[in-house]
Write a protein that holds these residues in place. Structure first.
Motif, PDB file in Angstrom:
ATOM      1  N   MET A 127     -21.583 -32.858  24.195  1.00  0.00           N
ATOM      2  CA  MET A 127     -22.949 -32.918  24.711  1.00  0.00           C
ATOM      3  C   MET A 127     -23.331 -34.348  25.113  1.00  0.00           C
ATOM      4  O   MET A 127     -24.062 -34.568  26.059  1.00  0.00           O
ATOM      5  N   ILE A 128     -22.823 -35.339  24.359  1.00  0.00           N
ATOM      6  CA  ILE A 128     -22.968 -36.744  24.744  1.00  0.00           C
ATOM      7  C   ILE A 128     -21.569 -37.320  24.890  1.00  0.00           C
ATOM      8  O   ILE A 128     -20.750 -37.197  23.975  1.00  0.00           O
ATOM      9  N   ASN A 129     -21.302 -37.927  26.015  1.00  0.00           N
ATOM     10  CA  ASN A 129     -19.994 -38.529  26.242  1.00  0.00           C
ATOM     11  C   ASN A 129     -20.189 -39.938  26.793  1.00  0.00           C
ATOM     12  O   ASN A 129     -20.745 -40.112  27.874  1.00  0.00           O
ATOM     13  N   VAL A 130     -19.756 -40.925  26.030  1.00  0.00           N
ATOM     14  CA  VAL A 130     -19.876 -42.329  26.419  1.00  0.00           C
ATOM     15  C   VAL A 130     -18.478 -42.868  26.701  1.00  0.00           C
ATOM     16  O   VAL A 130     -17.582 -42.734  25.861  1.00  0.00           O
ATOM     17  N   GLU A 131     -18.306 -43.459  27.874  1.00  0.00           N
ATOM     18  CA  GLU A 131     -16.994 -43.945  28.291  1.00  0.00           C
ATOM     19  C   GLU A 131     -17.044 -45.440  28.606  1.00  0.00           C
ATOM     20  O   GLU A 131     -17.759 -45.866  29.503  1.00  0.00           O
ATOM     21  N   ARG A 132     -16.324 -46.220  27.833  1.00  0.00           N
ATOM     22  CA  ARG A 132     -16.103 -47.648  28.080  1.00  0.00           C
ATOM     23  C   ARG A 132     -17.409 -48.391  28.407  1.00  0.00           C
ATOM     24  O   ARG A 132     -17.480 -49.158  29.359  1.00  0.00           O
ATOM     25  N   LEU A 133     -18.396 -48.153  27.600  1.00  0.00           N
ATOM     26  CA  LEU A 133     -19.725 -48.721  27.824  1.00  0.00           C
ATOM     27  C   LEU A 133     -19.744 -50.205  27.448  1.00  0.00           C
ATOM     28  O   LEU A 133     -19.279 -50.599  26.372  1.00  0.00           O
ATOM     29  N   THR A 134     -20.300 -51.019  28.343  1.00  0.00           N
ATOM     30  CA  THR A 134     -20.451 -52.450  28.100  1.00  0.00           C
ATOM     31  C   THR A 134     -21.868 -52.871  28.465  1.00  0.00           C
ATOM     32  O   THR A 134     -22.399 -52.457  29.493  1.00  0.00           O
TER      33      THR A 134
ATOM     34  N   GLY B 286     -24.493 -29.556  19.052  1.00  0.00           N
ATOM     35  CA  GLY B 286     -25.002 -29.170  17.745  1.00  0.00           C
ATOM     36  C   GLY B 286     -24.631 -30.111  16.618  1.00  0.00           C
ATOM     37  O   GLY B 286     -24.985 -29.870  15.465  1.00  0.00           O
ATOM     38  N   GLU B 287     -23.960 -31.209  16.930  1.00  0.00           N
ATOM     39  CA  GLU B 287     -23.473 -32.125  15.902  1.00  0.00           C
ATOM     40  C   GLU B 287     -24.528 -33.174  15.547  1.00  0.00           C
ATOM     41  O   GLU B 287     -25.317 -33.594  16.382  1.00  0.00           O
ATOM     42  N   PHE B 288     -24.505 -33.604  14.286  1.00  0.00           N
ATOM     43  CA  PHE B 288     -25.309 -34.736  13.834  1.00  0.00           C
ATOM     44  C   PHE B 288     -24.341 -35.920  13.727  1.00  0.00           C
ATOM     45  O   PHE B 288     -23.547 -36.000  12.801  1.00  0.00           O
ATOM     46  N   PHE B 289     -24.441 -36.837  14.676  1.00  0.00           N
ATOM     47  CA  PHE B 289     -23.491 -37.945  14.802  1.00  0.00           C
ATOM     48  C   PHE B 289     -24.243 -39.248  14.556  1.00  0.00           C
ATOM     49  O   PHE B 289     -25.333 -39.462  15.094  1.00  0.00           O
TER      50      PHE B 289
ATOM     51  N   LEU C 157     -29.866 -28.749  17.260  1.00  0.00           N
ATOM     52  CA  LEU C 157     -30.013 -29.762  18.296  1.00  0.00           C
ATOM     53  C   LEU C 157     -28.973 -30.868  18.127  1.00  0.00           C
ATOM     54  O   LEU C 157     -28.803 -31.418  17.036  1.00  0.00           O
ATOM     55  N   THR C 158     -28.288 -31.205  19.200  1.00  0.00           N
ATOM     56  CA  THR C 158     -27.337 -32.308  19.191  1.00  0.00           C
ATOM     57  C   THR C 158     -28.097 -33.602  18.917  1.00  0.00           C
ATOM     58  O   THR C 158     -29.034 -33.944  19.628  1.00  0.00           O
ATOM     59  N   THR C 159     -27.680 -34.327  17.869  1.00  0.00           N
ATOM     60  CA  THR C 159     -28.455 -35.476  17.402  1.00  0.00           C
ATOM     61  C   THR C 159     -27.580 -36.710  17.269  1.00  0.00           C
ATOM     62  O   THR C 159     -26.503 -36.653  16.661  1.00  0.00           O
ATOM     63  N   LEU C 160     -28.074 -37.815  17.821  1.00  0.00           N
ATOM     64  CA  LEU C 160     -27.429 -39.116  17.654  1.00  0.00           C
ATOM     65  C   LEU C 160     -28.363 -39.993  16.844  1.00  0.00           C
ATOM     66  O   LEU C 160     -29.506 -40.246  17.237  1.00  0.00           O
ATOM     67  N   PHE C 161     -27.893 -40.444  15.710  1.00  0.00           N
ATOM     68  CA  PHE C 161     -28.703 -41.149  14.712  1.00  0.00           C
ATOM     69  C   PHE C 161     -28.166 -42.562  14.540  1.00  0.00           C
ATOM     70  O   PHE C 161     -26.957 -42.759  14.394  1.00  0.00           O
ATOM     71  N   VAL C 162     -29.043 -43.553  14.564  1.00  0.00           N
ATOM     72  CA  VAL C 162     -28.652 -44.946  14.367  1.00  0.00           C
ATOM     73  C   VAL C 162     -29.238 -45.436  13.053  1.00  0.00           C
ATOM     74  O   VAL C 162     -30.432 -45.257  12.787  1.00  0.00           O
ATOM     75  N   THR C 163     -28.402 -46.055  12.211  1.00  0.00           N
ATOM     76  CA  THR C 163     -28.877 -46.582  10.943  1.00  0.00           C
ATOM     77  C   THR C 163     -27.939 -47.669  10.445  1.00  0.00           C
ATOM     78  O   THR C 163     -26.777 -47.733  10.838  1.00  0.00           O
ATOM     79  N   HIS C 164     -28.467 -48.522   9.562  1.00  0.00           N
ATOM     80  CA  HIS C 164     -27.629 -49.474   8.843  1.00  0.00           C
ATOM     81  C   HIS C 164     -27.495 -49.045   7.379  1.00  0.00           C
ATOM     82  O   HIS C 164     -26.805 -49.695   6.601  1.00  0.00           O
ATOM     83  N   ASP C 165     -28.137 -47.925   7.029  1.00  0.00           N
ATOM     84  CA  ASP C 165     -28.163 -47.447   5.651  1.00  0.00           C
ATOM     85  C   ASP C 165     -26.961 -46.541   5.388  1.00  0.00           C
ATOM     86  O   ASP C 165     -26.831 -45.468   5.986  1.00  0.00           O
ATOM     87  N   GLN C 166     -26.085 -46.969   4.480  1.00  0.00           N
ATOM     88  CA  GLN C 166     -24.864 -46.211   4.205  1.00  0.00           C
ATOM     89  C   GLN C 166     -25.153 -44.828   3.643  1.00  0.00           C
ATOM     90  O   GLN C 166     -24.504 -43.845   4.023  1.00  0.00           O
ATOM     91  N   VAL C 167     -26.135 -44.733   2.736  1.00  0.00           N
ATOM     92  CA  VAL C 167     -26.441 -43.454   2.099  1.00  0.00           C
ATOM     93  C   VAL C 167     -26.950 -42.462   3.143  1.00  0.00           C
ATOM     94  O   VAL C 167     -26.581 -41.280   3.133  1.00  0.00           O
ATOM     95  N   GLU C 168     -27.837 -42.922   4.036  1.00  0.00           N
ATOM     96  CA  GLU C 168     -28.319 -42.045   5.103  1.00  0.00           C
ATOM     97  C   GLU C 168     -27.157 -41.516   5.929  1.00  0.00           C
ATOM     98  O   GLU C 168     -27.067 -40.320   6.214  1.00  0.00           O
TER      99      GLU C 168
ATOM    100  N   PRO D  89     -35.586 -30.665  23.963  1.00  0.00           N
ATOM    101  CA  PRO D  89     -34.589 -31.459  24.671  1.00  0.00           C
ATOM    102  C   PRO D  89     -33.171 -31.005  24.343  1.00  0.00           C
ATOM    103  O   PRO D  89     -32.934 -30.330  23.335  1.00  0.00           O
ATOM    104  N   THR D  90     -32.238 -31.406  25.181  1.00  0.00           N
ATOM    105  CA  THR D  90     -30.827 -31.118  24.934  1.00  0.00           C
ATOM    106  C   THR D  90     -30.284 -32.020  23.840  1.00  0.00           C
ATOM    107  O   THR D  90     -29.423 -31.622  23.060  1.00  0.00           O
ATOM    108  N   VAL D  91     -30.773 -33.259  23.784  1.00  0.00           N
ATOM    109  CA  VAL D  91     -30.261 -34.269  22.857  1.00  0.00           C
ATOM    110  C   VAL D  91     -31.430 -34.949  22.151  1.00  0.00           C
ATOM    111  O   VAL D  91     -32.443 -35.259  22.783  1.00  0.00           O
ATOM    112  N   LEU D  92     -31.294 -35.174  20.848  1.00  0.00           N
ATOM    113  CA  LEU D  92     -32.285 -35.914  20.070  1.00  0.00           C
ATOM    114  C   LEU D  92     -31.692 -37.256  19.673  1.00  0.00           C
ATOM    115  O   LEU D  92     -30.591 -37.318  19.104  1.00  0.00           O
ATOM    116  N   LEU D  93     -32.412 -38.346  19.956  1.00  0.00           N
ATOM    117  CA  LEU D  93     -31.975 -39.695  19.614  1.00  0.00           C
ATOM    118  C   LEU D  93     -32.906 -40.247  18.540  1.00  0.00           C
ATOM    119  O   LEU D  93     -34.128 -40.247  18.707  1.00  0.00           O
ATOM    120  N   LEU D  94     -32.334 -40.741  17.453  1.00  0.00           N
ATOM    121  CA  LEU D  94     -33.108 -41.236  16.313  1.00  0.00           C
ATOM    122  C   LEU D  94     -32.726 -42.689  16.034  1.00  0.00           C
ATOM    123  O   LEU D  94     -31.578 -42.971  15.672  1.00  0.00           O
TER     124      LEU D  94
END
Length: 402
Positions: free
Chosen positions: A1-8, A31-34, A193-204, A160-165
């Motif tokens: 659902m999200i495909n990132v290729e050689r992003l700079t 449908g993945e939580f990434f 919902l396909t979800t892309l999550f950004v965190t610095h928290d290891q437990v999360e 939406p198709t994709v959720l960004l957190l």
């Protein structure tokens, strides 16, 4: 659902160019939580903002489902991408009620909706996030956890198709953050919902993700499931970033197939003797400088006598101190000149300060890894990754307004 290729993506300063995202590639399944996990400044938020259309990448490609939203001279503006986004600050509108905050994306949508349809959609999503009955309350009268749910509802209402957190839980107190982790994960599973999550928290990251990517220095170091990350780190950096781990520097003196045929075991000469473990990094050979890594909870410590004959991977030591943590003791043990930490269940025999102990590093849990993380060794030259953007075409007649 999200495909990132050689992003700079780089940012130009007065004197040099800082590369924030360096040749990053990964995919998120439907449908993945990434999760993108890493320390501050590693490039995870910049990567998310590129996917959202809030940053203009230098090069690479981004696909959302079947649509290419960035590549070469193609740049789909943020408001034309089928995404929902929750920011770290929530960004709820203080002058609007809960209902109007959530209804806003529907009112400005290109799809015309009747007042009755808007009301039904808002009520449904408020019930989903646990804000049913708070429609008319002003957003400023909500608690921190409720504002987080409100921001989530506003992101979900357009389906939406994709959720960004982007680190949505970082402003909550510890107890509320723990509760919201579970609630957010349940909502994601319920909606699929396909979800892309950004965190610095290891437990999360460990508790919420289907898969994760650990980033360092603008690059992805490893992609795996949470369980694989914890038990099979690919480098010393990953091992230390996720959970407590003992690192024993040394050199490989022997290599041989692992008894079950799945992998290779290495004998490593460390400061206090030889230890045997499973090779966890690729390309290691005899003579290489490595670290033998083992989690605190995998170290075994028991009372012993000084003249006892010890088994493999077991060394005499002395308890230098301990912390009582309720369910466990966190022991600090001197083995030679090296301090080892061991987390032992509090139901086991208590070991007082100064106790003579036998410290065992079970070979099946000890990982032999590269001494340095390769992400820190590959610094790009100034200006690397910049692409010619002079002829970029923005798709959408109202793109400039975005």
């Amino acid at each position: 659902m999200i495909n990132v290729e050689r992003l700079t993506k780089s940012f130009r300063g007065r004197k040099n160019v800082e590369i924030a995202v360096d040749d990053v590639s990964f995919s998120v399944r439907e449908g993945e939580f990434f999760t993108l996990l890493g320390p501050s400044g590693c490039g995870k938020t910049t990567t998310l903002r590129c996917i959202a259309g809030l940053e203009h990448p230098d090069s690479g490609a981004i696909h959302l489902g079947e649509e290419t939203v960035f590549r070469d001279r193609v740049l789909v503006p943020s408001h034309r991408r089928d995404i929902g986004m929750v920011f770290q600050s929530y960004a709820v509108w203080p002058h609007l009620s809960v209902f109007e905050n959530v209804a806003f994306p529907l009112r400005v949508s290109q799809e015309r909706m009747t007042r009755h349809q808007v009301k039904a959609e808002v009520r449904d999503v408020l019930e989903l996030v646990g804000l049913h009955g708070l429609d008319e309350r002003m957003s400023t009268d909500l608690s921190g956890g409720q504002q987080q749910r409100l921001a989530l509802a506003r992101a979900l209402v357009r389906k939406p198709t994709v959720l960004l957190l982007d680190e949505p839980l970082s402003n909550l107190d510890a107890r509320l953050r723990e509760r919201m982790r579970m609630e957010l994960r349940l909502i994601q599973k319920r909606t699929g919902l396909t979800t892309l999550f950004v965190t610095h928290d290891q437990v999360e990251a460990l508790s919420m993700s289907d898969r994760m990517a650990v980033m360092s220095g603008g690059r992805i170091v490893q992609v795996a499931t949470p369980q694989e990350f914890y038990t099979q780190p690919s480098s010393a950096f990953v091992a230390t970033f996720l959970g407590g781990v003992n690192l024993l520097p040394g050199k490989i003196v022997r290599l041989a197939p692992w008894p079950d045929g799945r992998g290779t075991h290495a004998v490593v000469e460390v400061a206090f003797g030889e230890v045997t473990g499973l090779v966890g990094s690729e390309g290691l050979d005899v003579g290489d400088s490595v670290v033998a890594a083992i989690r605190y909870e995998d170290v075994r410590v028991r009372r012993a006598t000084r003249d006892e004959e010890l088994e493999e991977n077991t060394f005499p030591g002395q308890v230098a101190g301990f912390l009582y943590e309720g369910a466990s003791f966190d022991y600090h043990v001197d083995v030679g000149d090296h301090e080892i930490r061991a987390r032992i269940g509090s139901r086991n025999e208590f070991l007082e300060d100064g106790a003579t102990v036998a410290t065992t590093f079970p070979a099946r849990y000890l990982r032999v890894l590269t001494a340095d993380d390769p992400a820190h060794q590959a610094a790009a030259p100034d200006g690397a990754g910049a692409a010619d953007q002079t002829e970029t075409v923005r798709i959408g007649a109202d793109a400039e307004a975005s």
